[in-house]
Motif scaffolding. Structure first.
Motif, mmCIF file in Angstrom:
data_model
loop_
_atom_site.group_PDB
_atom_site.id
_atom_site.type_symbol
_atom_site.label_atom_id
_atom_site.label_comp_id
_atom_site.label_asym_id
_atom_site.label_seq_id
_atom_site.Cartn_x
_atom_site.Cartn_y
_atom_site.Cartn_z
ATOM 1 N N GLY A 8 -10.425 -10.787 6.209
ATOM 2 C CA GLY A 8 -11.685 -10.247 5.734
ATOM 3 C C GLY A 8 -11.578 -9.250 4.606
ATOM 4 O O GLY A 8 -11.924 -8.083 4.769
ATOM 5 N N PRO A 9 -11.119 -9.725 3.424
ATOM 6 C CA PRO A 9 -11.098 -8.818 2.273
ATOM 7 C C PRO A 9 -12.532 -8.503 1.851
ATOM 8 O O PRO A 9 -13.425 -9.350 1.972
ATOM 9 C CB PRO A 9 -10.357 -9.639 1.202
ATOM 10 C CG PRO A 9 -10.588 -11.066 1.588
ATOM 11 C CD PRO A 9 -10.679 -11.086 3.073
ATOM 12 N N GLN A 10 -12.729 -7.303 1.398
ATOM 13 C CA GLN A 10 -14.084 -6.897 0.989
ATOM 14 C C GLN A 10 -14.214 -6.855 -0.537
ATOM 15 O O GLN A 10 -15.264 -6.484 -1.055
ATOM 16 C CB GLN A 10 -14.414 -5.523 1.593
ATOM 17 C CG GLN A 10 -14.429 -5.529 3.116
ATOM 18 C CD GLN A 10 -15.416 -6.541 3.693
ATOM 19 O OE1 GLN A 10 -16.596 -6.558 3.325
ATOM 20 N NE2 GLN A 10 -14.941 -7.435 4.562
ATOM 21 N N GLN A 11 -13.182 -7.210 -1.246
ATOM 22 C CA GLN A 11 -13.255 -7.276 -2.708
ATOM 23 C C GLN A 11 -12.322 -8.375 -3.189
ATOM 24 O O GLN A 11 -11.476 -8.846 -2.418
ATOM 25 C CB GLN A 11 -12.850 -5.912 -3.314
ATOM 26 C CG GLN A 11 -11.440 -5.504 -2.943
ATOM 27 C CD GLN A 11 -11.227 -4.003 -3.102
ATOM 28 O OE1 GLN A 11 -12.019 -3.188 -2.633
ATOM 29 N NE2 GLN A 11 -10.149 -3.643 -3.776
ATOM 30 N N SER A 12 -12.503 -8.753 -4.458
ATOM 31 C CA SER A 12 -11.677 -9.855 -4.987
ATOM 32 C C SER A 12 -10.209 -9.483 -4.976
ATOM 33 O O SER A 12 -9.842 -8.318 -5.228
ATOM 34 C CB SER A 12 -12.079 -10.163 -6.432
ATOM 35 O OG SER A 12 -13.367 -10.712 -6.438
ATOM 36 N N LEU A 13 -9.392 -10.480 -4.660
ATOM 37 C CA LEU A 13 -7.963 -10.216 -4.659
ATOM 38 C C LEU A 13 -7.464 -10.151 -6.094
ATOM 39 O O LEU A 13 -7.875 -10.971 -6.928
ATOM 40 C CB LEU A 13 -7.223 -11.348 -3.933
ATOM 41 C CG LEU A 13 -7.708 -11.739 -2.536
ATOM 42 C CD1 LEU A 13 -6.736 -12.761 -1.934
ATOM 43 C CD2 LEU A 13 -7.794 -10.526 -1.643
ATOM 44 N N PRO A 14 -6.614 -9.208 -6.411
ATOM 45 C CA PRO A 14 -6.061 -9.154 -7.765
ATOM 46 C C PRO A 14 -5.273 -10.428 -8.076
ATOM 47 O O PRO A 14 -4.752 -11.077 -7.157
ATOM 48 C CB PRO A 14 -5.128 -7.939 -7.732
ATOM 49 C CG PRO A 14 -5.422 -7.230 -6.474
ATOM 50 C CD PRO A 14 -6.094 -8.177 -5.547
#
Lengths: 473, 227, 306
Positions: free
Chosen positions: A203-209
């Protein structure tokens, strides 16, 4: 005469032999019918299978306050383990009565269970099937796998015990002989450590680099094992990571008027788990709050649908619009909300001049279009716990992990007040036996009265004897 | 024969005394069990198995020892009955008398059900266990009773055998290896756990039925040896 | 018409440990016959009867009742026999009717005939009107009658009665004796008793057991006659001289001097007149002569060693 006696002894010997055979067979295979309300002693098929692998003495000591119902339940459960595998021996020790024993095993809390097998020792936090079986699994495995949990993109924390945290999941992993290790690929040299048996993106809450995505792509190509749990609410686009493996992330919000918790159509109950994949094994339904849709390329034989919503469901690509009813632009269901990819390929590498070697690389990927179902608030709902445990086990090539089917006996309070105690004693100790004695005395009196009528042949007590009797009375 | 024996036990001062004592003891055990403040009866059933063993020993002396003492056995054994029928009748008689005592104890779970919410499963299996154990214990008691004409020897002998079997299982817990396995299996103590927790396990049912059959065979052999 | 079954014991032996209670006993009781079984205490009478009724198993030998071999079909043998044990103890807490009903059920009497059979057995045993009485409150004699009634309830072909009149008063004894005599006309009866007069009255034949061995199986009359005579002569003067004088008389087997009495035993040829003549001719006065001759008791005493 002698012959018939011999026949009797022979018959007795035959019957004795049959009894021995019958008992040995019953001892070896001991099926049971569990009539307890919570089916507290019907251990899961996983536990039963697990116990078939115990082939050396396994000692279980449960440290509990003796004499109470808890100790009784513990002994009943442990006895069931012993019935299923006779290498298992158990005992219940009261740490207060045996402080030396408790010290020897380093016991600091009640209900701790110590399990020993072939020189190894593990402890279990409670006398429940899940804990005991997991501890046995750990003993049998003999080593701990490292599972790497990605951080750095706003994922919920493994140490957070709030409803949105993952502390329960962390415990589930630990109890199943996995060491959860957090890794942050957003920093420094982005590469998955070789120790990771699997990588979990929970559950990432922002785009993955881009560097992290590249590292994970490289990891997958090299036979990596990845779990990705995400939703459209998080604002990430995992497609670059997933699409090479035949799974696409559609996004949007899945609404299911037919199967949802309460009136919230977005709190979806998933009941279609069509896959033969072990991840679906033993799971009959899941609760996915606010899921997003996935797209699978079924032409690719390596991809399978793990879970999909009902035909009445649909994807609302623009949930912010406020309208929940099916409208133009909505994608009709059923919607795939969980999928798995399992791709094997033969890799030939050159080890030196003229020397080539081949090996099989197997990439496994589990994708769920929901990033909250495994949090503390939802892990124990429906089959979520089992689904997660199955997924980790499958990713790491482990056996299915143990998710208990038995429940501890329920709490049935009955405060024994002095009044109740008095009442119970009065009825059971005095009234019932008293009634029995009274009935017997009454009958004796009736019989005696009948016997007073003169009948020839009856002996009549002599006057002296009568007097003696009266005196005795 | 079984019906006569049941009547003979329950219509005698001896039988009523034993039965009343048993029921009073069951009541005391119930109150002790409920001190856990839980509406559960496994802690009541557990010691009741031992008490049923003692009651079986006391009731079974009436089967052969008492008949031999009074001389009625000679009439009975010269009736046109097979020895097997005789043994079965005697065991059924003692078991039947025990079942009446057990049936009256139903008052205890009923009381608990009135004031609490006990799980009916373990109560049902507890009674199944008590019935099976009762028949098995009665069968062993009848075998001892057939071996002696003395009321006292029969009562103390069968009590001693049944208690030794029971506590043999308790002591076996401290042992290890094959000896422990065999001793534990032979003891009724190891076979009541399932009934207490609410399960009916095949091994437990087979064990108690086997013990009953052993009693039948032993009685048959004892009668034959004493002929 | 006789409807009894023939009872045959062939070479029956029974040991208790090292003691042989009954050794190689063979005897036959014919239908319609009352056979008396005599012998001192411990001679093996009860053991023999118990083997016949199946309470004890013989170590060797064969027992047959009618066409049924006891070793092959013990239940079939027991079905034909009514047995009154020596110590006849019924259940004291039961009433007479309940007890007889219980026996009738164990004997598998069909339900419709059961009440009739019980009534008949009670009447035969002299228990009419006692049905509702508890056995425990009955006198010993009446309890013996209850035992007899249970032996009769199924109207057996063979009756085995171990001391049937023991414990009864003289009147009851006569009643039981009459009953056995009546039953014996149509059935096979094997009866043991210490009362020789009873056996003499009831039986045509007797079997005498001593130390487990069958020492005689004869008709009562033949046995008594064979027993010969015993005479007591009270003399005045020298008793030894009188003894010397009678010793030469034909048929005399033994002479014994007890003070002034000379006891002479001899066989069937022994005649009182010859003895009197011998005493007088020896110059000794004869005051009195008493003869005991040809009795079952004499035969019994001769057969059974003290």
């Amino acid at each position: 005469m002698r012959r018939s006696r011999r026949r009797l002894f022979l018959a007795a010997a035959l019957a004795g032999t049959a009894l021995i055979i019958g008992n040995v067979a019953a001892y070896a295979h001991n099926p049971q019918l569990d009539l307890s309300a919570e089916s507290s002693f019907s251990l899961s098929a996983q536990t039963t299978t697990l116990l078939t692998r115990v082939d050396h003495p396994l000692a279980i000591i449960a440290f509990l306050t003796a004499g109470g119902p808890e100790a009784a339940d513990a002994s009943y459960l442990l006895a069931r383990y012993q019935e299923l595998n006779h290498y298992i021996h158990w005992s219940v020790v009261d740490p207060d009565a045996n402080p030396g024993e408790a010290r020897r095993y380093g016991i600091s809390a009640y209900s701790t269970v110590v399990l020993s097998y072939q020189g190894r020792r593990v402890t279990s936090p409670d006398v429940q099937e899940g804990d005991i079986s997991t501890a046995i699994l750990r003993l049998l495995r003999g080593r701990t796998e490292t599972v790497c949990v990605l951080t750095g993109n706003g994922e919920p924390s493994l140490s957070d015990s709030g409803p949105n945290g993952l502390s329960d999941l962390s415990v589930l992993l630990s109890q199943n002989a996995f060491a959860p290790r957090t890794i942050d690929l957003t920093l420094g040299v982005a590469a998955v450590p070789p120790a990771c048996a699997a990588v979990l993106e929970l559950g990432p809450q922002q785009s993955l680099p881009a560097t992290e995505v590249a590292a994970l792509e490289s990891y997958l190509r090299g036979g990596g094992r990845l779990m990705v749990l995400t939703s459209s609410l998080s604002g990430t686009d995992p497609n670059p990571l997933l699409s090479p493996w035949g799974i696409g992330f559609v996004g949007g919000l899945v609404l299911d008027p037919a199967r949802s918790e309460g009136v919230d159509w977005s709190d979806v109950v998933v009941q279609d788990l069509p896959s033969l994949n072990p991840v679906d094994q033993g799971v009959s339904s899941l609760q996915f709050p606010a899921p997003s849709g996935l797209l699978v390329n079924t032409a690719q034989g390596s991809v399978s649908v793990l879970a999909s919503t009902s035909p009445q469901s649909y994807i609302d690509p623009n949930p912010q619009s406020g309208s929940v009813a099916f409208g133009p632009g909505d994608v009709p269901g059923p919607v795939v909300v969980a999928a798995a990819a399992d791709v094997s390929r033969v890799v030939t590498s050159t080890a030196g001049p003229g020397i080539t070697s081949t090996h099989v690389e197997r990439t496994r990927l589990v994708v769920v279009g929901c990033d909250t179902w495994m949090t503390n608030g939802f892990l124990d709902n429906l089959g979520n716990r089992r689904f997660f445990a199955n997924a980790v086990a499958w990713l790491t090539d482990q056996d299915s992990l143990v998710v208990a089917t038995s429940q501890p006996p329920g709490n049935r309070p009955l405060p024994l007040t002095p009044a109740l105690q008095f009442e119970l004693l009065g009825i059971t100790v005095f009234a019932v036996p008293g009634a029995l004695i009274s009935l017997a005395l009454l009958r004796a009196a009736v019989v005696r009265r009948q016997e007073k009528e003169p009948v020839p042949g009856r002996t009549r007590p002599s006057p002296n004897r009568r007097r003696r009797r009266r005196r005795r009375r | 024969m079984a019906r006569r024996d049941i009547r003979s036990i329950w219509l005698s001062a001896y039988g009523v005394g034993c039965g009343a004592g048993f029921l009073a003891l069951a009541g005391v055990l119930l109150v002790l069990d409920l001190r856990s403040d839980q509406a559960r009866l496994d802690g009541w059933f557990s010691p009741l198995f031992v008490v049923v063993a003692l009651l079986a020993a006391l009731f079974s002396v009436r089967s052969f020892a008492e008949e031999e003492r009074t001389g009625s056995l000679e009439i009975l054994t010269t009736m046109p009955l097979g020895r097997g029928q005789l043994v079965a009748g005697k065991i059924l008689g003692t078991s039947g008398a025990l079942m009446i005592a057990l049936a009256i104890t139903v008052v205890c779970p009923l009381m608990v059900a009135l004031v609490g919410n006990p799980d009916p499963g373990p109560i049902l299996t507890g009674y199944v266990g008590l019935v099976l154990a009762g028949v098995a214990f009665a069968s062993v008691g009848v075998a001892v009773s057939a071996a002696t004409g003395s009321f006292l020897v029969a009562a103390s002998g069968s009590s001693a055998i049944l208690l030794a079997l029971w506590f043999g299982g308790v002591l076996a817990r401290g042992l290890s290896g094959r000896l422990q396995t065999v001793l534990a299996y032979l003891s009724p103590y190891s076979h009541v756990t399932g009934f207490l927790r609410g399960t009916l396990a095949v091994a437990d049912v087979v064990y108690f039925l086997s013990l009953a059959v052993v009693g039948v065979l032993a009685t048959r052999l004892v009668l034959e040896a004493r002929r | 018409m006789s409807r009894g079954a023939e009872v045959e014991l062939t070479g029956v032996t029974r040991r208790f440990g090292t003691r042989t209670a009954v050794e190689d006993v063979s005897l036959t009781v014919h239908p319609g016959e009352v056979l008396g079984l005599l012998g001192p205490n411990g001679a093996g009478k009860t053991t023999t009867m118990r083997m016949l009724v199946g309470f004890l198993r013989p170590d060797s030998g064969q027992i047959r009742v009618g066409a049924v071999d006891a070793a092959v079909d013990p239940v079939g043998v027991r079905r034909q026999i009514g047995y009154l044990p020596e110590v006849s103890s019924a259940y004291p807490e039961m009433t007479v009717l309940d007890f007889l009903g219980y026996c009738a059920r164990l004997r598998r009497l069909p339900r419709p005939t059961r009440d009739v059979a019980i009534g008949r057995a009670m009447a035969d045993a002299g228990l009419a009107g006692q049905g509702r009485v508890r056995i425990g409150t009955l006198s010993r004699g009446y309890r013996q009658r209850v035992g007899l009634a249970q032996a009769l309830v199924h109207d057996p072909d063979v009756l085995v009665l171990d001391e049937p009149t023991a414990g009864l008063d003289p009147r009851q004894r006569v009643e039981v004796r009459d009953l056995v005599a009546r039953l014996g006309r149509t059935r096979t009866v094997l009866l043991s008793s210490h009362l020789l007069s009873e056996v003499t009255d009831l039986c045509r034949r007797v079997a005498v057991l001593d130390n487990g061995r069958l020492v005689a199986l004869e008709e009562v009359a033949v046995l008594a006659a064979r027993a010969g005579s015993r005479l007591e002569l009270r003399v005045s003067g020298s008793a030894p001289r009188a003894a010397q004088a009678v010793a030469g008389v034909a048929g005399v087997e033994s002479v014994e001097v007890r003070g002034q009495v000379v006891v002479v035993t001899g066989d069937a040829r022994l005649a009182g007149a010859d003895l009197a003549a011998a005493v007088v001719s020896a110059g000794v006065g004869l005051e009195e002569m008493r003869a005991e001759g040809g009795s079952l008791e004499a035969a019994y005493l001769r057969l059974v060693k003290p």
